[in-house]
Design a protein around this motif. Structure first.
Motif, PDB file in Angstrom:
ATOM      1  N   LEU A 188      46.066  51.683  39.718  1.00 16.75           N
ATOM      2  CA  LEU A 188      46.618  52.990  40.066  1.00 16.75           C
ATOM      3  C   LEU A 188      45.904  54.044  39.229  1.00 16.75           C
ATOM      4  N   ASP A 189      45.503  55.154  39.861  1.00 18.05           N
ATOM      5  CA  ASP A 189      44.868  56.244  39.128  1.00 18.05           C
ATOM      6  C   ASP A 189      45.828  56.824  38.090  1.00 18.05           C
ATOM      7  N   PRO A 190      45.299  57.434  37.031  1.00 19.97           N
ATOM      8  CA  PRO A 190      46.168  58.066  36.026  1.00 19.97           C
ATOM      9  C   PRO A 190      47.129  59.100  36.615  1.00 19.97           C
ATOM     10  N   LEU A 191      46.684  59.831  37.661  1.00 22.53           N
ATOM     11  CA  LEU A 191      47.532  60.863  38.247  1.00 22.53           C
ATOM     12  C   LEU A 191      48.460  60.331  39.331  1.00 22.53           C
ATOM     13  N   ALA A 192      48.525  59.011  39.455  1.00 24.11           N
ATOM     14  CA  ALA A 192      49.496  58.369  40.344  1.00 24.11           C
ATOM     15  C   ALA A 192      50.512  57.617  39.495  1.00 24.11           C
ATOM     16  N   SER A 193      51.702  57.439  40.040  1.00 22.00           N
ATOM     17  CA  SER A 193      52.732  56.669  39.352  1.00 22.00           C
ATOM     18  C   SER A 193      53.253  55.605  40.309  1.00 22.00           C
ATOM     19  N   GLY A 194      54.198  54.803  39.828  1.00 23.17           N
ATOM     20  CA  GLY A 194      54.817  53.831  40.701  1.00 23.17           C
ATOM     21  C   GLY A 194      54.474  52.395  40.379  1.00 23.17           C
ATOM     22  N   LEU A 195      54.561  51.543  41.386  1.00 21.00           N
ATOM     23  CA  LEU A 195      54.520  50.098  41.208  1.00 21.00           C
ATOM     24  C   LEU A 195      53.150  49.586  40.777  1.00 21.00           C
ATOM     25  N   LEU A 196      53.137  48.938  39.612  1.00 21.39           N
ATOM     26  CA  LEU A 196      51.957  48.235  39.121  1.00 21.39           C
ATOM     27  C   LEU A 196      52.413  46.821  38.794  1.00 21.39           C
ATOM     28  N   ILE A 197      51.789  45.825  39.411  1.00 26.71           N
ATOM     29  CA  ILE A 197      52.191  44.437  39.208  1.00 26.71           C
ATOM     30  C   ILE A 197      51.336  43.811  38.117  1.00 26.71           C
ATOM     31  N   MET A 198      52.008  43.270  37.104  1.00 23.25           N
ATOM     32  CA  MET A 198      51.345  42.600  35.998  1.00 23.25           C
ATOM     33  C   MET A 198      51.544  41.099  36.138  1.00 23.25           C
ATOM     34  N   CYS A 199      50.475  40.337  35.912  1.00 21.87           N
ATOM     35  CA  CYS A 199      50.542  38.878  35.958  1.00 21.87           C
ATOM     36  C   CYS A 199      50.170  38.331  34.589  1.00 21.87           C
ATOM     37  N   THR A 200      50.984  37.425  34.082  1.00 24.74           N
ATOM     38  CA  THR A 200      50.703  36.829  32.773  1.00 24.74           C
ATOM     39  C   THR A 200      50.479  35.326  32.928  1.00 24.74           C
ATOM     40  N   GLY A 201      49.826  34.742  31.923  1.00 16.79           N
ATOM     41  CA  GLY A 201      49.625  33.303  31.883  1.00 16.79           C
ATOM     42  C   GLY A 201      49.024  32.746  33.153  1.00 16.79           C
ATOM     43  N   LYS A 202      49.597  31.655  33.658  1.00 18.55           N
ATOM     44  CA  LYS A 202      49.052  30.976  34.839  1.00 18.55           C
ATOM     45  C   LYS A 202      49.113  31.835  36.101  1.00 18.55           C
ATOM     46  N   PHE A 203      49.971  32.866  36.106  1.00 20.42           N
ATOM     47  CA  PHE A 203      50.092  33.706  37.292  1.00 20.42           C
ATOM     48  C   PHE A 203      48.953  34.714  37.443  1.00 20.42           C
ATOM     49  N   THR A 204      48.069  34.788  36.441  1.00 17.54           N
ATOM     50  CA  THR A 204      46.874  35.633  36.615  1.00 17.54           C
ATOM     51  C   THR A 204      46.012  35.098  37.749  1.00 17.54           C
ATOM     52  N   LYS A 205      46.188  33.819  38.083  1.00 16.99           N
ATOM     53  CA  LYS A 205      45.436  33.231  39.210  1.00 16.99           C
ATOM     54  C   LYS A 205      45.870  33.814  40.552  1.00 16.99           C
ATOM     55  N   ARG A 206      47.009  34.494  40.571  1.00 18.36           N
ATOM     56  CA  ARG A 206      47.533  35.061  41.820  1.00 18.36           C
ATOM     57  C   ARG A 206      47.162  36.527  42.018  1.00 18.36           C
ATOM     58  N   ILE A 207      46.397  37.082  41.079  1.00 20.65           N
ATOM     59  CA  ILE A 207      46.070  38.513  41.142  1.00 20.65           C
ATOM     60  C   ILE A 207      45.375  38.879  42.455  1.00 20.65           C
ATOM     61  N   GLU A 208      44.349  38.136  42.839  1.00 27.28           N
ATOM     62  CA  GLU A 208      43.619  38.465  44.068  1.00 27.28           C
ATOM     63  C   GLU A 208      44.527  38.372  45.292  1.00 27.28           C
ATOM     64  N   GLU A 209      45.381  37.363  45.323  1.00 24.34           N
ATOM     65  CA  GLU A 209      46.317  37.189  46.440  1.00 24.34           C
ATOM     66  C   GLU A 209      47.261  38.391  46.549  1.00 24.34           C
ATOM     67  N   ILE A 210      47.776  38.851  45.418  1.00 26.29           N
ATOM     68  CA  ILE A 210      48.695  39.994  45.420  1.00 26.29           C
ATOM     69  C   ILE A 210      47.960  41.280  45.782  1.00 26.29           C
ATOM     70  N   GLN A 211      46.759  41.466  45.231  1.00 27.59           N
ATOM     71  CA  GLN A 211      45.980  42.673  45.525  1.00 27.59           C
ATOM     72  C   GLN A 211      45.686  42.816  47.015  1.00 27.59           C
ATOM     73  N   ALA A 212      45.556  41.702  47.711  1.00 23.91           N
ATOM     74  CA  ALA A 212      45.183  41.719  49.128  1.00 23.91           C
ATOM     75  C   ALA A 212      46.330  42.148  50.035  1.00 23.91           C
ATOM     76  N   GLN A 213      47.551  42.254  49.500  1.00 21.27           N
ATOM     77  CA  GLN A 213      48.704  42.541  50.340  1.00 21.27           C
ATOM     78  C   GLN A 213      48.798  44.024  50.703  1.00 21.27           C
ATOM     79  N   GLU A 214      49.549  44.278  51.743  1.00 24.41           N
ATOM     80  CA  GLU A 214      49.766  45.625  52.247  1.00 24.41           C
ATOM     81  C   GLU A 214      50.394  46.527  51.188  1.00 24.41           C
ATOM     82  N   LYS A 215      49.993  47.797  51.174  1.00 24.11           N
ATOM     83  CA  LYS A 215      50.513  48.772  50.201  1.00 24.11           C
ATOM     84  C   LYS A 215      51.293  49.880  50.923  1.00 24.11           C
ATOM     85  N   GLU A 216      52.266  50.435  50.219  1.00 21.96           N
ATOM     86  CA  GLU A 216      53.005  51.592  50.728  1.00 21.96           C
ATOM     87  C   GLU A 216      53.029  52.672  49.652  1.00 21.96           C
ATOM     88  N   TYR A 217      52.787  53.902  50.068  1.00 15.78           N
ATOM     89  CA  TYR A 217      52.755  55.046  49.152  1.00 15.78           C
ATOM     90  C   TYR A 217      53.568  56.204  49.725  1.00 15.78           C
TER      91      TYR A 217
END
Length: 236
Positions: A46-75
């Motif tokens: 998210l750009d600095p001048l945008a706010s809202g949902l940012l999904i953080m993945c820790t540990g083994k769930f960092t492997k899911r980052i690409e899968e989550i990034q590929a999903q539909e977005k709403e703004y």
């Protein structure tokens, strides 16, 4: 706010409400410090001048980052029509203004609907897109010109939620890789009056929603609560 137990070190998916002016890296850094963990990343900048949902993945769930990034977005957000900026948002000053008195709500609605479906979109020069190995925004801030190739994206919904003078409030549902700043530029071009993005909030990524997110203070509080429960002896 989320109310679920987490094993932050082993792996968790955290929904964070990113504050205005913070970079996504700021959130990563502060979350890493707050949770005292080693492995963490975010799924979708998210750009600095945008706010809202940012999904953080820790540990083994960092492997899911690409899968989550590929999903539909709403703004949701606001376009200011009748003016342009080099960055297509408030990062840079207005460089041109245009009359808007002739525009009607029907004309604005028609312009919005013209973007529905698969379209080609050129990312902003003030973006993290790489050109010959260098970020586009670095070239832009040095005043250098560069050609950025268009990308194929999908706009599933582009709804105008209200019009107040030159402020056009909207909701957009789109595919991965969509730049709402570029949509602002193209919306202004379609109308012939210019436009830039003056407010942006990411409200959803796939099934993950902003209303379920927490701020960093709440995350820290949750961690301390879980540590307290872990350290409590039976019968105490």
């Amino acid at each position: 706010m989320q109310e679920a137990p987490y094993d932050f070190e082993a792996g968790a998916i955290l929904l964070i409400d990113k504050p205005l002016t913070w970079t996504s890296f700021d959130v990563v850094k502060k979350t890493k410090f707050a949770l005292k963990i080693k492995k963490i990343g975010h799924a979708g900048t998210l750009d600095p001048l945008a706010s809202g949902l940012l999904i953080m993945c820790t540990g083994k769930f960092t492997k899911r980052i690409e899968e989550i990034q590929a999903q539909e977005k709403e703004y949701t957000g606001t376009f200011t029509i009748g003016a342009t900026t080099p960055s297509f948002d408030l990062e840079t000053e207005v460089d041109s203004t245009f009359p808007t008195e002739h525009l009607t709500p029907a004309m604005l609605e028609e312009a919005a609907q013209s973007f529905l479906g698969e379209i080609n979109q050129v990312p902003p020069i003030y973006s993290a897109v790489k050109i010959n190995g260098e970020r586009a925004y670095a070239l832009a801030r040095r005043g250098e010109e560069a050609e950025i190739k268009s990308k194929r994206i999908t706009i599933k919904a582009f709804d105008l939620m209200g019009i107040e003078g030159n402020q056009v409030h909207f909701k957009v549902v789109c595919s991965k890789g969509t730049y709402i700043r570029s949509l602002a530029r193209d919306f202004g071009l379609k109308l012939g009056c210019g436009a830039y993005l003056s407010k942006l909030v990411r409200t959803r990524i796939g099934d993950y929603r902003l209303e379920d997110a927490m701020n960093l203070a709440q995350l820290q509080e949750l961690r301390e609560k879980q540590l307290g429960q872990h350290d409590r002896h039976p019968g105490a």
